[in-house]
Design an enzyme around this catalytic site. Sequence first.
Site, PDB file in Angstrom:
ATOM      1  N   ASP A  35     -20.577   6.415-111.933  1.00 33.21           N
ATOM      2  CA  ASP A  35     -20.644   7.569-111.037  1.00 33.21           C
ATOM      3  C   ASP A  35     -21.389   8.738-111.680  1.00 33.21           C
ATOM      4  O   ASP A  35     -21.742   8.708-112.847  1.00 33.21           O
ATOM      5  CB  ASP A  35     -19.222   8.033-110.673  1.00 33.21           C
TER       6      ASP A  35
ATOM      7  N   LYS B 178     -21.392   9.282-107.098  1.00 36.86           N
ATOM      8  CA  LYS B 178     -20.441   9.601-106.049  1.00 36.86           C
ATOM      9  C   LYS B 178     -19.662  10.829-106.476  1.00 36.86           C
ATOM     10  O   LYS B 178     -18.952  10.824-107.440  1.00 36.86           O
ATOM     11  CB  LYS B 178     -19.489   8.423-105.884  1.00 36.86           C
TER      12      LYS B 178
ATOM     13  N   MET C 218     -11.638  18.747-106.467  1.00 36.85           N
ATOM     14  CA  MET C 218     -12.609  18.810-105.363  1.00 36.85           C
ATOM     15  C   MET C 218     -12.294  19.966-104.413  1.00 36.85           C
ATOM     16  O   MET C 218     -12.438  19.842-103.194  1.00 36.85           O
ATOM     17  CB  MET C 218     -12.619  17.480-104.567  1.00 36.85           C
TER      18      MET C 218
HETATM   19  N1  SAH Z   1     -10.726  10.549-111.043  1.00 35.25           N
HETATM   20  C1  SAH Z   1     -11.044  11.881-111.506  1.00 35.25           C
HETATM   21  C2  SAH Z   1     -11.052  12.882-110.377  1.00 35.25           C
HETATM   22  C3  SAH Z   1     -12.023  12.548-109.276  1.00 35.25           C
HETATM   23  S1  SAH Z   1     -12.181  13.806-108.108  1.00 35.25           S
HETATM   24  C4  SAH Z   1     -10.085  12.287-112.619  1.00 35.25           C
HETATM   25  O1  SAH Z   1      -9.076  11.614-112.855  1.00 35.25           O
HETATM   26  O2  SAH Z   1     -10.382  13.274-113.291  1.00 35.25           O
HETATM   27  C5  SAH Z   1     -13.499  14.768-108.816  1.00 35.25           C
HETATM   28  C6  SAH Z   1     -12.959  16.136-109.117  1.00 35.25           C
HETATM   29  O3  SAH Z   1     -12.324  16.152-110.399  1.00 35.25           O
HETATM   30  C7  SAH Z   1     -14.011  17.222-109.222  1.00 35.25           C
HETATM   31  O4  SAH Z   1     -14.379  17.702-107.947  1.00 35.25           O
HETATM   32  C8  SAH Z   1     -13.268  18.263-110.025  1.00 35.25           C
HETATM   33  O5  SAH Z   1     -12.334  18.963-109.226  1.00 35.25           O
HETATM   34  C9  SAH Z   1     -12.476  17.408-110.987  1.00 35.25           C
HETATM   35  N2  SAH Z   1     -13.179  17.266-112.282  1.00 35.25           N
HETATM   36  C10 SAH Z   1     -13.631  16.134-112.833  1.00 35.25           C
HETATM   37  N3  SAH Z   1     -14.189  16.358-114.037  1.00 35.25           N
HETATM   38  C11 SAH Z   1     -14.073  17.681-114.251  1.00 35.25           C
HETATM   39  C12 SAH Z   1     -14.461  18.541-115.305  1.00 35.25           C
HETATM   40  N4  SAH Z   1     -15.067  18.085-116.409  1.00 35.25           N
HETATM   41  N5  SAH Z   1     -14.172  19.868-115.198  1.00 35.25           N
HETATM   42  C13 SAH Z   1     -13.558  20.354-114.101  1.00 35.25           C
HETATM   43  N6  SAH Z   1     -13.169  19.586-113.068  1.00 35.25           N
HETATM   44  C14 SAH Z   1     -13.412  18.270-113.138  1.00 35.25           C
END
Ligand code: SAH
Length: 248
Positions: free
Chosen positions: A34, A56, A170
Amino acid sequence: MGKVYLTGAGPGDFELLTLKALRLVRKADVVIYDRLINPQILAEVKEGCECIYVGKENKHHILPQDEINTLLYEKALLHDCVVRLKGGDSVVFGRGGEEALFLHARGIEFEFVPGVTSAIAVPEMANIPITHRGKSISFRVVTGYEAPQKGYAQLNWETFRQDETIIFLMGLHQLSTIVKELLKIGKASSYPIAVISRGTLVDEQVVVGTLCDIYEKAYQLPTPALIIVGEVVAMREILTQNSRIGDR
Ligand code: SAH
């Protein structure tokens, strides 16, 4: 016929990749990844490994989910080791469950490989512990994307506890709605809230504010970004005094 590893790649910082994930990335014949995957991870693949980007994040899909599912299936028919790499953990708003069901229904072996989720690690590396005795006895991870047009119709705001930390993934594009709803359920306008952009990475930005001022301070931050609400957010100020932010 091979096996598909539904693998969490952590929140960004290369060193937050698990040893298990690193071993599988090095062994993979195909890596399907992704948008939020650190390029340092992809640099670990063996020679000849096919790396496929299916980018994605939120609504910006390069490939729709059903095509990603089919791609995983087709690659598993041809190769021994297929690694499906997702940001954070693949079962935290990562559709890991859907991919697992799809493969299972077609007799393809799969395995979940847990990753470090951004929901916990991003606030933590910004010196915000998500639970703390006397301040927060539970936490909730919520998606801000579920009902963008419906003003959070599916989220029952009344169920949020007073002493609970809430982490919105998100959710940056919904920041003003989030603030409005939290005020409606009785949070004070001085209630602590933070937005963390590109957490755990070298260009991380942390903006701490209150329900009153966070929108103006943070709505333009770059993504990925998460929102964290709760008394624990105020701990950052104390914890960040005299301490450098961790190595990135
Ligand atoms: N599966 C992922 C989350 C997917 S949804 C997990 O467990 O982290 C994607 C969302 O995760 C983004 O829109 C944001 O809100 C958050 N996110 C992911 N990486 C991030 C980062 N390095 N810093 C801040 N928010 C993050």
